[in-house]
Motif scaffolding. Structure first.
Motif, PDB file in Angstrom:
ATOM      1  N   ALA A 127       0.490  71.465  54.441  1.00 35.15           N
ATOM      2  CA  ALA A 127       0.088  72.281  55.600  1.00 35.15           C
ATOM      3  C   ALA A 127       0.284  73.735  55.161  1.00 35.15           C
ATOM      4  N   ARG A 156       6.545  67.884  74.680  1.00 38.81           N
ATOM      5  CA  ARG A 156       7.440  67.497  73.584  1.00 38.81           C
ATOM      6  C   ARG A 156       8.574  66.611  74.103  1.00 38.81           C
ATOM      7  N   LEU A 176       3.653  52.562  65.780  1.00 36.20           N
ATOM      8  CA  LEU A 176       4.297  53.576  66.613  1.00 36.20           C
ATOM      9  C   LEU A 176       3.745  53.546  68.039  1.00 36.20           C
ATOM     10  N   ALA A 211      -2.074  64.146  64.084  1.00 36.68           N
ATOM     11  CA  ALA A 211      -0.919  64.813  63.458  1.00 36.68           C
ATOM     12  C   ALA A 211      -0.321  64.008  62.308  1.00 36.68           C
ATOM     13  N   LEU A 226       9.805  60.048  60.545  1.00 38.94           N
ATOM     14  CA  LEU A 226       8.879  58.940  60.304  1.00 38.94           C
ATOM     15  C   LEU A 226       8.122  59.178  58.992  1.00 38.94           C
ATOM     16  N   ALA A 227       7.648  60.405  58.795  1.00 40.58           N
ATOM     17  CA  ALA A 227       6.912  60.737  57.568  1.00 40.58           C
ATOM     18  C   ALA A 227       7.810  60.529  56.347  1.00 40.58           C
ATOM     19  N   MET A 239       0.023  63.494  51.547  1.00 45.16           N
ATOM     20  CA  MET A 239       1.309  63.619  50.845  1.00 45.16           C
ATOM     21  C   MET A 239       1.536  62.426  49.913  1.00 45.16           C
ATOM     22  N   ARG A 292      -0.311  81.806  64.172  1.00 45.81           N
ATOM     23  CA  ARG A 292       0.275  82.187  65.464  1.00 45.81           C
ATOM     24  C   ARG A 292      -0.380  83.482  65.951  1.00 45.81           C
ATOM     25  N   LEU A 326       0.570  78.334  58.700  1.00 45.35           N
ATOM     26  CA  LEU A 326       0.865  78.066  60.111  1.00 45.35           C
ATOM     27  C   LEU A 326       0.436  79.289  60.923  1.00 45.35           C
ATOM     28  N   CYS A 356       7.814  69.741  63.039  1.00 44.81           N
ATOM     29  CA  CYS A 356       7.197  68.404  63.082  1.00 44.81           C
ATOM     30  C   CYS A 356       8.062  67.360  63.787  1.00 44.81           C
ATOM     31  N   LEU A 357       7.488  66.785  64.819  1.00 50.96           N
ATOM     32  CA  LEU A 357       8.182  65.760  65.589  1.00 50.96           C
ATOM     33  C   LEU A 357       8.251  64.452  64.805  1.00 50.96           C
ATOM     34  N   GLY A 358       7.271  64.256  63.917  1.00 49.49           N
ATOM     35  CA  GLY A 358       7.201  62.994  63.168  1.00 49.49           C
ATOM     36  C   GLY A 358       7.859  63.073  61.804  1.00 49.49           C
ATOM     37  N   MET A 368      -1.377  61.910  68.211  1.00 57.03           N
ATOM     38  CA  MET A 368      -0.418  61.360  67.237  1.00 57.03           C
ATOM     39  C   MET A 368      -1.147  60.971  65.952  1.00 57.03           C
ATOM     40  N   VAL A 415       0.517  68.596  71.542  1.00 60.56           N
ATOM     41  CA  VAL A 415       1.701  69.445  71.672  1.00 60.56           C
ATOM     42  C   VAL A 415       1.607  70.707  70.834  1.00 60.56           C
ATOM     43  N   ALA A 442       7.927  72.786  54.959  1.00 60.24           N
ATOM     44  CA  ALA A 442       6.800  71.844  54.888  1.00 60.24           C
ATOM     45  C   ALA A 442       6.516  71.194  56.243  1.00 60.24           C
ATOM     46  N   PHE A 443       7.549  71.091  57.096  1.00 60.59           N
ATOM     47  CA  PHE A 443       7.351  70.551  58.446  1.00 60.59           C
ATOM     48  C   PHE A 443       7.385  71.665  59.492  1.00 60.59           C
TER      49      PHE A 443
HETATM   50  C1  HEM Z   1       4.102  64.347  55.433  1.00 65.40           C
HETATM   51  C2  HEM Z   1       3.533  64.294  56.619  1.00 65.40           C
HETATM   52  C3  HEM Z   1       3.555  65.409  57.624  1.00 65.40           C
HETATM   53  C4  HEM Z   1       3.529  66.763  57.443  1.00 65.40           C
HETATM   54  C5  HEM Z   1       3.480  67.532  56.118  1.00 65.40           C
HETATM   55  C6  HEM Z   1       3.564  67.370  58.769  1.00 65.40           C
HETATM   56  C7  HEM Z   1       3.584  68.731  58.999  1.00 65.40           C
HETATM   57  C8  HEM Z   1       3.706  69.300  60.247  1.00 65.40           C
HETATM   58  C9  HEM Z   1       3.833  70.738  60.487  1.00 65.40           C
HETATM   59  C10 HEM Z   1       3.841  71.810  59.412  1.00 65.40           C
HETATM   60  C11 HEM Z   1       3.953  70.910  61.831  1.00 65.40           C
HETATM   61  C12 HEM Z   1       4.156  72.240  62.558  1.00 65.40           C
HETATM   62  C13 HEM Z   1       2.859  72.939  62.867  1.00 65.40           C
HETATM   63  C14 HEM Z   1       3.054  74.320  63.431  1.00 65.40           C
HETATM   64  O1  HEM Z   1       4.177  74.799  63.555  1.00 65.40           O
HETATM   65  O2  HEM Z   1       2.036  74.957  63.767  1.00 65.40           O
HETATM   66  C15 HEM Z   1       3.879  69.603  62.449  1.00 65.40           C
HETATM   67  C16 HEM Z   1       3.933  69.355  63.803  1.00 65.40           C
HETATM   68  C17 HEM Z   1       3.816  68.100  64.373  1.00 65.40           C
HETATM   69  N1  HEM Z   1       3.772  66.886  63.722  1.00 65.40           N
HETATM   70 FE1  HEM Z   1       3.810  66.616  61.721  1.00 65.40          FE
HETATM   71  N2  HEM Z   1       3.601  66.374  59.708  1.00 65.40           N
HETATM   72  C18 HEM Z   1       3.610  65.156  59.061  1.00 65.40           C
HETATM   73  C19 HEM Z   1       3.668  63.896  59.646  1.00 65.40           C
HETATM   74  C20 HEM Z   1       3.688  63.646  60.988  1.00 65.40           C
HETATM   75  C21 HEM Z   1       3.747  62.334  61.594  1.00 65.40           C
HETATM   76  C22 HEM Z   1       3.821  61.013  60.832  1.00 65.40           C
HETATM   77  C23 HEM Z   1       3.698  62.507  62.949  1.00 65.40           C
HETATM   78  C24 HEM Z   1       3.711  61.498  64.060  1.00 65.40           C
HETATM   79  C25 HEM Z   1       3.126  60.353  64.037  1.00 65.40           C
HETATM   80  C26 HEM Z   1       3.641  63.948  63.196  1.00 65.40           C
HETATM   81  C27 HEM Z   1       3.622  64.528  64.432  1.00 65.40           C
HETATM   82  C28 HEM Z   1       3.689  65.885  64.660  1.00 65.40           C
HETATM   83  C29 HEM Z   1       3.678  66.464  65.992  1.00 65.40           C
HETATM   84  C30 HEM Z   1       3.588  65.718  67.302  1.00 65.40           C
HETATM   85  C31 HEM Z   1       3.758  67.859  65.807  1.00 65.40           C
HETATM   86  C32 HEM Z   1       3.766  68.938  66.898  1.00 65.40           C
HETATM   87  C33 HEM Z   1       5.166  69.253  67.307  1.00 65.40           C
HETATM   88  C34 HEM Z   1       5.226  70.367  68.334  1.00 65.40           C
HETATM   89  O3  HEM Z   1       4.303  71.179  68.444  1.00 65.40           O
HETATM   90  O4  HEM Z   1       6.237  70.431  69.045  1.00 65.40           O
HETATM   91  N3  HEM Z   1       3.648  64.592  61.985  1.00 65.40           N
HETATM   92  N4  HEM Z   1       3.746  68.635  61.464  1.00 65.40           N
END
Ligand code: HEM
Length: 386
Positions: free
Chosen positions: A277, A98, A153, A230, A340-341, A238, A282, A280, A335-337, A227, A86, A327-328
């Motif tokens: 992370a 998504r 999951l 990510a 969960l995180a 973390m 673009r 980011l 971040c979709l997760g 998954m 995604v 951070a997400f």
């Molecule tokens: C502390 C742990 C985590 C951090 C710091 C983190 C960080 C991020 C960040 C910064 C993005 C956005 C990236 C962007 O905009 O280019 C992202 C996207 C995403 N994350 Fe996480 N993540 C974590 C844990 C998880 C977990 C546990 C899952 C699922 C099992 C997950 C699934 C995803 C998915 C699917 C996306 C893409 C969403 C999209 O593009 O619509 N992440 N994450």
């Protein structure tokens, strides 16, 4: 003419702080030109308001195949075989992918995973304690926990958890064998689940998408891999960096130990402070006015989330975190997760510091080996003692 465009560094001398040279980059204003690895230039966004505006702007793309997509590190490889990921897709495909996943990350679904996360964390700590000190917290706790959680999951059967965890730990090995094993395993698992459904994200997608012809078996297996990519290293780094930071700040750790109600806020603050992370990337698809500059269509843009998140404060304060940290990420790719995180981090820290009250670093912070020049910040091992 002298070149006044500064280069950005990905490496962190202190694993807790943004990359080296960040203070100088911030001084150049919220939006400024920078030179990337390989000599290309891009825009760097270091202001909080500007970062949120850019990440929410429909005129930016996350597609890695765009010519000026910012390449930040020498090891950067395009995940061409993972184009169901995604995060690297733009609307309308992003929206479609998504939407498929959202029902697996609802509050109810995460709440149902909590007891399983508690069990996984407890089992991993039992094993680490039984093996006795010293231990490598990264290999024996921080990385296995999130890969086991991803098993739950996805709906990986319990008897396959150890195999899945072992392979995910070696996923980045240069020979590529473990990565291949995981892809093969997930393809087989999808086949089995078609005939014998279980309970998990893969099963949800089979019922909702594959049956309707909206996703094929191979895409589904790749979705499972995405998954893992990510949610594994991110959460693992973390847990380990967060532990290392708290162990090196006894006053903050004391607050976390004294009152469990502090933990959710502490998790938020660790996420902000460490922002693993780091950047980011673009690409602009149209001209965008931001921070007094015109980002031209086709220009690369890097949101320096790790720098942005320090605008609030350069001090770690577990009692006083910032709500709107990056951070997400932010915007359509946020971040979709994340919930969960958060659940994993809360449960991991709560049990770790409760079960091992004397936990300490076995070597000084500056001797812990770091992941080299990685956009995702972390350590390669975390020696601990108790
Ligand atoms: C502390 C742990 C985590 C951090 C710091 C983190 C960080 C991020 C960040 C910064 C993005 C956005 C990236 C962007 O905009 O280019 C992202 C996207 C995403 N994350 Fe996480 N993540 C974590 C844990 C998880 C977990 C546990 C899952 C699922 C099992 C997950 C699934 C995803 C998915 C699917 C996306 C893409 C969403 C999209 O593009 O619509 N992440 N994450």
């Amino acid at each position: 003419m002298t070149d006044t465009i500064p280069a950005i560094t990905v490496g962190r001398t202190c694993p807790f702080d943004p990359p080296d040279g960040s203070a100088e980059l911030r001084e150049r204003g919220p939006v400024a030109r920078v030179r990337l690895f390989g000599g290309h230039t891009a825009w760097l966004v270091t202001g909080h308001a500007e970062a949120r505006a850019l990440l929410a702007d429909p005129r930016v793309s996350s597609d890695q195949s765009k010519p000026n997509y910012p390449v930040l590190q020498p090891t950067h490889t395009r995940l061409t075989d993972l184009d169901t990921t995604v995060v690297f897709n733009d609307p309308p495909k992003h929206t479609r992918l998504r939407r498929m996943l959202i029902s697996s990350f609802t509050v109810r679904k995460i709440a149902a995973l909590r007891p399983k996360i508690e069990r996984i964390v407890t089992e991993r700590l039992d094993a680490m304690i039984a093996a006795g000190p010293p231990a490598d917290l990264l290999a024996s706790f921080a990385l296995p926990v999130p890969s086991m959680v991803i098993c739950e999951l996805l709906g990986v059967p319990y008897e396959d958890h150890e195999f899945f965890e072992e392979q995910s730990r070696h996923r980045r090995d240069p020979d590529g064998q473990a990565l291949q094993n995981l892809v093969t395993y997930l393809r087989d698992l999808v086949q089995k689940k078609i005939y014998k459904p279980g309970d998990g994200l893969l099963d949800d997608l089979i019922a909702e998408q594959v049956a309707e012809g909206k996703l094929d078996h191979d895409e589904l297996a790749m979705m499972g891999m995405a998954m893992l990519v990510a949610g594994h290293d991110t959460t693992g780094h973390m847990i380990s960096l967060g532990t290392m930071l708290l162990l090196s700040k006894p006053d903050q750790l004391a607050k976390v130990r004294a009152d469990q109600a502090v933990i959710p806020g502490a998790v938020e603050e660790l996420l902000r402070y460490l922002t693993i992370a780091t950047f980011l990337p673009r690409t602009a698809t149209e001209d965008i006015e931001l921070g007094g500059h015109t980002i031209k269509a086709g220009d690369g843009v890097v949101v320096a989330s790790s720098i942005v998140n320090r605008e609030h404060s350069d001090e770690l304060d577990v009692d006083n975190s910032m709500r709107q940290h990056l951070a997400f990420g932010f915007g359509i790719h946020q971040c979709l997760g994340q919930n969960l995180a958060r659940a994993e981090l809360e449960i991991a820290f709560r049990h770790l510091f409760h079960r091992i009250p004397t936990l300490r670093l076995a070597v000084p912070v500056d001797e812990v080996s770091r992941r080299p020049e990685a956009v995702l910040s972390g350590v390669t091992e975390l020696p601990v003692d108790w």
